[in-house]
Design a protein around this motif. Sequence first.
Motif, PDB file in Angstrom:
ATOM      1  N   GLU B   7       0.811  -1.228   0.000  1.00 32.22           N
ATOM      2  CA  GLU B   7       0.000   0.000   0.000  1.00 32.22           C
ATOM      3  C   GLU B   7       0.839   1.271   0.000  1.00 32.22           C
ATOM      4  OE1 GLU B   7      -0.500  -1.992   4.108  1.00 32.22           O
ATOM      5  OE2 GLU B   7      -0.345  -2.587   2.026  1.00 32.22           O
ATOM      6  N   HIS B   8       2.131   1.149   0.335  1.00 31.83           N
ATOM      7  CA  HIS B   8       3.013   2.316   0.331  1.00 31.83           C
ATOM      8  C   HIS B   8       3.714   2.540  -1.011  1.00 31.83           C
ATOM      9  CE1 HIS B   8       2.467   1.931   4.678  1.00 31.83           C
ATOM     10  NE2 HIS B   8       2.694   3.231   4.692  1.00 31.83           N
ATOM     11  N   ILE B   9       3.495   1.638  -1.925  1.00 30.77           N
ATOM     12  CA  ILE B   9       4.194   1.803  -3.211  1.00 30.77           C
ATOM     13  C   ILE B   9       3.204   1.906  -4.371  1.00 30.77           C
ATOM     14  CG2 ILE B   9       6.378   0.740  -2.525  1.00 30.77           C
ATOM     15  CD1 ILE B   9       5.404  -1.853  -3.903  1.00 30.77           C
ATOM     16  N   VAL B  10       2.007   2.324  -4.070  1.00 32.63           N
ATOM     17  CA  VAL B  10       1.037   2.555  -5.157  1.00 32.63           C
ATOM     18  C   VAL B  10       1.451   3.845  -5.876  1.00 32.63           C
ATOM     19  CG1 VAL B  10      -1.372   2.985  -5.747  1.00 32.63           C
ATOM     20  CG2 VAL B  10      -0.800   1.382  -3.906  1.00 32.63           C
ATOM     21  N   ALA B  11       1.613   3.761  -7.179  1.00 30.02           N
ATOM     22  CA  ALA B  11       2.155   4.877  -7.953  1.00 30.02           C
ATOM     23  C   ALA B  11       1.170   6.037  -8.085  1.00 30.02           C
ATOM     24  CB  ALA B  11       2.532   4.380  -9.345  1.00 30.02           C
ATOM     25  N   SER B  12       1.731   7.238  -8.170  1.00 33.37           N
ATOM     26  CA  SER B  12       0.901   8.405  -8.461  1.00 33.37           C
ATOM     27  C   SER B  12       0.521   8.372  -9.944  1.00 33.37           C
ATOM     28  CB  SER B  12       1.678   9.683  -8.156  1.00 33.37           C
ATOM     29  OG  SER B  12       2.784   9.776  -9.020  1.00 33.37           O
ATOM     30  N   VAL B  88       2.174  -9.433  -0.591  1.00 28.05           N
ATOM     31  CA  VAL B  88       2.940  -8.327   0.018  1.00 28.05           C
ATOM     32  C   VAL B  88       3.446  -7.321  -1.013  1.00 28.05           C
ATOM     33  CG1 VAL B  88       3.635  -9.768   1.942  1.00 28.05           C
ATOM     34  CG2 VAL B  88       5.167  -9.540  -0.030  1.00 28.05           C
ATOM     35  N   GLY B  89       3.475  -7.712  -2.274  1.00 31.29           N
ATOM     36  CA  GLY B  89       3.912  -6.786  -3.313  1.00 31.29           C
ATOM     37  C   GLY B  89       5.394  -6.901  -3.623  1.00 31.29           C
ATOM     38  N   PRO B  90       5.826  -6.215  -4.696  1.00 27.21           N
ATOM     39  CA  PRO B  90       7.183  -6.429  -5.211  1.00 27.21           C
ATOM     40  C   PRO B  90       8.291  -5.825  -4.344  1.00 27.21           C
ATOM     41  CG  PRO B  90       6.083  -4.721  -6.468  1.00 27.21           C
ATOM     42  CD  PRO B  90       5.056  -5.300  -5.542  1.00 27.21           C
ATOM     43  N   ARG B  91       8.014  -4.704  -3.640  1.00 23.85           N
ATOM     44  CA  ARG B  91       9.113  -4.079  -2.902  1.00 23.85           C
ATOM     45  C   ARG B  91       9.611  -4.960  -1.765  1.00 23.85           C
ATOM     46  NH1 ARG B  91       8.854   2.003  -0.748  1.00 23.85           N
ATOM     47  NH2 ARG B  91       9.434   2.474  -2.902  1.00 23.85           N
ATOM     48  N   LYS B  92       8.685  -5.473  -0.974  1.00 22.79           N
ATOM     49  CA  LYS B  92       9.095  -6.339   0.138  1.00 22.79           C
ATOM     50  C   LYS B  92       9.775  -7.600  -0.400  1.00 22.79           C
ATOM     51  CE  LYS B  92       6.814  -6.648   4.139  1.00 22.79           C
ATOM     52  NZ  LYS B  92       5.742  -6.955   5.115  1.00 22.79           N
ATOM     53  N   ALA B  93       9.230  -8.133  -1.504  1.00 24.87           N
ATOM     54  CA  ALA B  93       9.812  -9.348  -2.077  1.00 24.87           C
ATOM     55  C   ALA B  93      11.220  -9.077  -2.613  1.00 24.87           C
ATOM     56  CB  ALA B  93       8.909  -9.869  -3.199  1.00 24.87           C
ATOM     57  N   MET B  94      11.382  -7.938  -3.309  1.00 27.90           N
ATOM     58  CA  MET B  94      12.702  -7.626  -3.870  1.00 27.90           C
ATOM     59  C   MET B  94      13.717  -7.359  -2.763  1.00 27.90           C
ATOM     60  SD  MET B  94      11.224  -5.365  -7.015  1.00 27.90           S
ATOM     61  CE  MET B  94      12.584  -4.852  -8.000  1.00 27.90           C
ATOM     62  N   PHE B  95      13.263  -6.693  -1.694  1.00 28.95           N
ATOM     63  CA  PHE B  95      14.176  -6.419  -0.583  1.00 28.95           C
ATOM     64  C   PHE B  95      14.557  -7.726   0.133  1.00 28.95           C
ATOM     65  CE2 PHE B  95      15.139  -5.144   3.830  1.00 28.95           C
ATOM     66  CZ  PHE B  95      16.221  -4.310   3.567  1.00 28.95           C
ATOM     67  N   THR B  96      13.580  -8.611   0.280  1.00 32.65           N
ATOM     68  CA  THR B  96      13.866  -9.922   0.891  1.00 32.65           C
ATOM     69  C   THR B  96      14.882 -10.675   0.036  1.00 32.65           C
ATOM     70  OG1 THR B  96      11.606  -9.980   1.740  1.00 32.65           O
ATOM     71  CG2 THR B  96      12.804 -12.063   1.725  1.00 32.65           C
ATOM     72  N   ALA B  97      14.674 -10.621  -1.279  1.00 28.96           N
ATOM     73  CA  ALA B  97      15.607 -11.284  -2.191  1.00 28.96           C
ATOM     74  C   ALA B  97      17.010 -10.689  -2.047  1.00 28.96           C
ATOM     75  CB  ALA B  97      15.114 -11.150  -3.635  1.00 28.96           C
ATOM     76  N   ALA B  98      17.084  -9.348  -1.893  1.00 37.58           N
ATOM     77  CA  ALA B  98      18.385  -8.682  -1.728  1.00 37.58           C
ATOM     78  C   ALA B  98      19.067  -9.158  -0.450  1.00 37.58           C
ATOM     79  CB  ALA B  98      18.199  -7.167  -1.697  1.00 37.58           C
ATOM     80  N   CYS B  99      18.293  -9.267   0.627  1.00 31.43           N
ATOM     81  CA  CYS B  99      18.859  -9.728   1.908  1.00 31.43           C
ATOM     82  C   CYS B  99      19.362 -11.169   1.780  1.00 31.43           C
ATOM     83  CB  CYS B  99      17.815  -9.651   3.021  1.00 31.43           C
ATOM     84  SG  CYS B  99      17.349  -7.969   3.449  1.00 31.43           S
ATOM     85  N   CYS B 100      18.553 -12.012   1.143  1.00 28.55           N
ATOM     86  CA  CYS B 100      18.940 -13.424   1.002  1.00 28.55           C
ATOM     87  C   CYS B 100      20.163 -13.577   0.095  1.00 28.55           C
ATOM     88  CB  CYS B 100      17.781 -14.243   0.424  1.00 28.55           C
ATOM     89  SG  CYS B 100      16.410 -14.460   1.540  1.00 28.55           S
ATOM     90  N   PHE B 101      20.115 -12.913  -1.068  1.00 29.89           N
ATOM     91  CA  PHE B 101      21.194 -13.116  -2.047  1.00 29.89           C
ATOM     92  C   PHE B 101      22.500 -12.463  -1.560  1.00 29.89           C
ATOM     93  CE2 PHE B 101      23.256 -12.543  -6.288  1.00 29.89           C
ATOM     94  CZ  PHE B 101      23.314 -13.885  -6.610  1.00 29.89           C
ATOM     95  N   GLY B 102      22.402 -11.211  -1.125  1.00 32.75           N
ATOM     96  CA  GLY B 102      23.593 -10.538  -0.578  1.00 32.75           C
ATOM     97  C   GLY B 102      24.082 -11.249   0.675  1.00 32.75           C
ATOM     98  N   GLY B 103      23.137 -11.626   1.543  1.00 33.08           N
ATOM     99  CA  GLY B 103      23.492 -12.332   2.772  1.00 33.08           C
ATOM    100  C   GLY B 103      24.133 -13.681   2.488  1.00 33.08           C
TER     101      GLY B 103
END
Lengths: 41, 452
Positions: B7-12, B88-103
């Motif tokens: 809900e925080h990443i709905v585009a203008s 949950v939408g793409p931002r949380k998923a992409m950030f989770t992926a970043a944490c997993c892959f970088g981690g």
Amino acid sequence: MDGPDVRKDYTVQVVLAWLLVGIPLLWGVWKTLLNAMQLFQ
Amino acid sequence: MSILDREHIVASQSYNRWLVPPAALCVHLCIGQAYAFSVFNLPMSKLIGITESAPDDWKLTELGWIFSIAIVFLGVAAALTGTWLDRVGPRKAMFTAACCFGGGFLVSAIGVATHQLWIIYLGYGVLGGCGLGIGYISPVKTLITWFPDRPGMATGMAIMGFGGGAFIASPLSVWLMDHFKTATDMGVTATFVTLGIVYFVFMSIGAVIVRVPAANWRPAGYVPPVQARKLMTDQTVHVDQALKTPQFYLLWWVLCLNVTAGIGVLGQASAMSQEMFPGRISPQAAAGFVGLLSLFNMAGRFFWASTSDVIGRKNTYFVFFALGILLYAAVPSTAHMGSVVLFVLCYGVILSMYGGGFATIPAYLRDVFGVQYVGAIHGRLLTAWSVAGVLGPVLVNYIRQYQIDHGVAKADAYTITMYIMAGLLLVGLLCNLAMKAVHERHHLDTQNQPAQ
């Protein structure tokens, strides 16, 4: 005037975002092409 | 963590949708590194001996499991997290992926520093593999929603990044290892730490940029087709319901067989080219051949997925299978003719269709099952990739060895394999021909299931 200004900001962001992903990708493709040339030498 | 929520990443209204493909590419270019992981195998087999492998150094066969575990967990994570991701939408998923892959890289760095291989299996294999799976499917639904007029092209751009990630990772990793290398250290630990941080930052930038469109948003001037194509639906099929349709399993086999044929060749391309053209293709030229195939693989993802927007998904897969059968059958002849150019061209087109298969499948799923659960359905379908990742190389390697053990010359040892690959593609062709629209009893509205 608010609308057009915001659109202009996004245009800059679009260009920057594509440069961010495009430059490393083109660099990688270039290095691969140079390597691939050995196949035909 | 609310800034990560959907809900925080709905585009203008003025948001430019052309920001979404580079956001997706930020993720896919990073996780595409997986294809280049083999550059670490040799240095990691000499961590103790430095100049050559010491008795306590890891064997290449042990190191090969790191990539295999990662690919298995890619499939597992994509299958298990698809429904969560759609919610949950793409931002949380992409950030989770970043944490997993970088981690995963950072944990693996500990494994290299302490010379504990199981930590690397856990780090890059399990944690990194989950990052691969979540990252791979995270932008797909978002792209399809932003580009209802060109869903194939949009997902093709992102998935092209997965094919292209290795082009960046391979020279970058070699450069970093050279930079950090000392007389007593191969430089792998520092390289893993650097890559972990760089990939985390780059993928997080994608998570920051990405937006989802407002409800009922449509591109300016876009009018949904009144006369839909045969297979296309404007209805929604729930992910659980999709698994009960024959269409899901037909598409599973379509993807699995297309990938099996391509991945087997890709993994064996270097040796195959040298053995089919003995004395004409050197190891250096063979490395160039592998690079060229990867370029075709990457370009095919964009080209074929974009083409599918024009000619339709079913027709695109028909071309993959029909043309693939002809090309696989023609490969042995190119070797007998001694034509390197024809040989490279045949394999180039084959590999373009291998990549095209990956890139076209999300839009195919969207056509057949609707857009709402496409991420979750795509995640489950990617188990076909995990199966093909084992099946393809095993088929190519074992049939080659069987041929050689029975007295067939190395140059001819791949002939039977090529015909078997053509046979697999024939089965895929039949599966694709059997595809028809999902019966309306599977549609969400008629089932009265709660929407997410």
